[in-house]
Design an enzyme around this catalytic site. Sequence first.
Site, short mmCIF file in Angstrom:
data_model
loop_
_atom_site.label_atom_id
_atom_site.label_comp_id
_atom_site.label_asym_id
_atom_site.label_seq_id
_atom_site.Cartn_x
_atom_site.Cartn_y
_atom_site.Cartn_z
CG HIS A 161 -44.08 -13.12 22.46
ND1 HIS A 161 -44.85 -13.76 23.39
CD2 HIS A 161 -44.89 -12.19 21.90
CE1 HIS A 161 -46.07 -13.24 23.40
NE2 HIS A 161 -46.11 -12.29 22.50
CG HIS A 197 -49.27 -10.51 28.84
ND1 HIS A 197 -49.45 -9.23 29.31
CD2 HIS A 197 -48.59 -10.35 27.67
CE1 HIS A 197 -48.93 -8.35 28.46
NE2 HIS A 197 -48.40 -9.02 27.46
CG ASN A 198 -47.22 -17.26 31.00
OD1 ASN A 198 -48.43 -17.10 31.16
ND2 ASN A 198 -46.72 -18.25 30.28
CD GLN A 205 -46.92 -4.92 27.26
OE1 GLN A 205 -47.00 -5.45 28.36
NE2 GLN A 205 -46.77 -5.61 26.14
CB SER A 231 -47.67 2.30 23.76
OG SER A 231 -46.59 2.95 24.38
CD GLN A 232 -50.89 -3.35 25.64
OE1 GLN A 232 -51.81 -4.16 25.62
NE2 GLN A 232 -49.73 -3.59 25.06
CB SER A 289 -45.56 -18.74 26.93
OG SER A 289 -44.85 -18.16 28.00
#
EC number: 6.3.5.3
Length: 736
Positions: free
Chosen positions: A44, A91-92, A236, A309-310, A532
């Site tokens: 990634h 974001h698979n 997340q 963490s977002q 990805s």
Amino acid sequence: MPVTQETLDEIALSRDEYEAIIDRLGREPEPLELGLFGALWSEHCGYKHTKALLRTLPSSSDRLLVAPGAENAGVVDLGDGLAVCFKIESHNHPSAVEPFEGAATGVGGIIRDIFAMGARPIALLNSLRFGQPDDARTRYLLNGVIGGISSYGNCIGIPDVGGEIFFSDTYKGNPLVNAMCVGLIENGKMASASAKEPGDLLMLVGADTGRDGIHGASGLASRSFEEQAEMRSAVQVGNPFLEKVLIEACIESLDLPGVVGLQDCGAAGITSAAIEMAERSGMGLKLTIDDVPRREEGMTPYEVMLSESQERMLLAVTHGMEGPVFDLFEKWDLDATVIGEFELGENVRIYDEGVEVSSTPVITLTDAPEYKFAGVKPQWLTDLQNADLSATPIPSESPSEILLKMLASPNIASRFPIYRQYDYHVQTNTVVEPGGDAAVLRLKGSKRGIAVSTDCNGRICYLDPEIGTAIAVAEACRNLSVTGALPVALTDGLNFGNPETPDVQFQLTESIAGMGRAADAFGIPIVSGNASLYNQSQGTDIFPTPIIGSLGLLKDVEKHVTAGFKSDGDVIIMLGADSAWDDIDGLAGSEYLDLIHGKVEGQPKLDMDLEIRTQAVCRDAIEKGLVKSGHDVSDGGLAVAITESAVIGGIGASITAAPGERWDAAMFGETQSRIIVSATSENLSEIEKLAQVSNVPMVALGTVGGESLSFGDSITLPLADADDAWKNGFSRATAD
């Protein structure tokens, strides 16, 4: 003591990669260092299997202000003091494990990439792939993903204006959730993800740090997986209301003289964000991670560094000028904390409670291995391409019955049940809503507008990765051209299976070659993207799915057209072909062949020169005000495209030419480079002149009008029946 294979598997490093780390360091890595390497050398973050291929893509243009790879996203000049940056990301795997939060945080992450450039996000799009909707788990994933996308976008106040969705068994265990964001930069106010000089402070702003998302980049996104409950901790949790405030605070902070850099804290958290900033800056970095605000007690340095963490951002701030920055973020009720300092040297040094717990060369961490391979075409693919399409039996059902089935297919039917959940008018810039070929947005303060779209047919890419990806580029640009917009830039989301297998290596090699060839032909750059890989389940790879996001420019946003027919008596014209109907070769990889006969076979074809000329004639005709509507002929073929234009416009159509004996191929073949436009009969000769000058074939098919659809003697269908099939097909197909 060497680490166990279990530890390496957890962070998705191979034994050879571990040995390479030892060789580069001259010693065994410490446990924290190993976590850093696992994140930064992940697929990634490190692009191990695609870096060499991606370097071959065209990335130059007179409009390009920031080249791809230099920052979080490329930037393209639009004129009038306006520039745009845009990017697509996946974001698979998180969405397969936790669909709502996986999709929501995918949206949040791509938004942060955009405003990290100093751009105000103005539009969102998405590109989604699922298994067949008659499967209960697929419906669970579909509803969760759509819910996550709509929740995050609606709450944050950015319009979701477009995208596409496709269903196939190949995605059943591994859905694809790709999010695209477009941002606007005014008066050259771009941000850079770097510090300026030694002594600059590294400041963390936004949410507190927790244990969510640990191993998200290295675990979920960089290896094959089968769904397991314990993987949910790697997904997340997002807070769009916090991110909304974070956008405003960060954009405002760029006007402060002390703020010199801005970076998204996304995949791999502080690890990738801080260390990549140090690399861009050509400096070392001292991190004091015990200063990182935490929402959970007892977090280790490993957990703090790798947390995803977002809603967190990093700022580089000139030493001694941090006071106004603290004041600004306090005004927005956001935490701001100094967690490090850039320094002369080459190492990132990490301290916890005054003790150095790690010291590693920045370039060693960021210089992930680079794998090169030569793809070899598999025999099974040659067999599929050489299939005898003429042996396809003609259906026993009537042409009218087949057309209704095609219109109701979840791959063709209206997506209104999806986009009705999105607020696509927030910010009041949306001129053309979702549901057509491309969305159109006005640029306030200018006559200009932009058109945006995403596109890819994985089924065609499966049959020929090179030609299929070139078709994806062509169709993404065609979606823009039929509105009147000139394609100016592309972004890509590469979704592939296991890159360690020969078949996927062939697909990657050919696909990226096709993308580069097509972008070169159009003369436009690929300004950003995402890869990805390892998208498979139970050992089966997905269709190669290189999603193309496209952006086009309208010099006058009022000079656009939409897909729906407009007036009785208008002539229906096809650009790009001189025959009314398709031939048997057009069935290759078509929706008809898959839906009606359960086959994916044939050899897709593309005449790139014809494609470019056809799109140019379409744009020219729109610019001159000669046409009233424009629509791309793609999934479902000519009969479906004409029916869609009729249903969208609420008016019937009569096609005079008879389809012939192979009416199925004629009506539902998917030969490329065809565009349907409608115009008054008075303008027909002017359109013919434009086409002749550019050597573009065209044919008048029939006329607009009435309350029915007719195709020669083959089909006479009430418009109401077609309307019902197309508008309600998706809801019926996805109902529990």
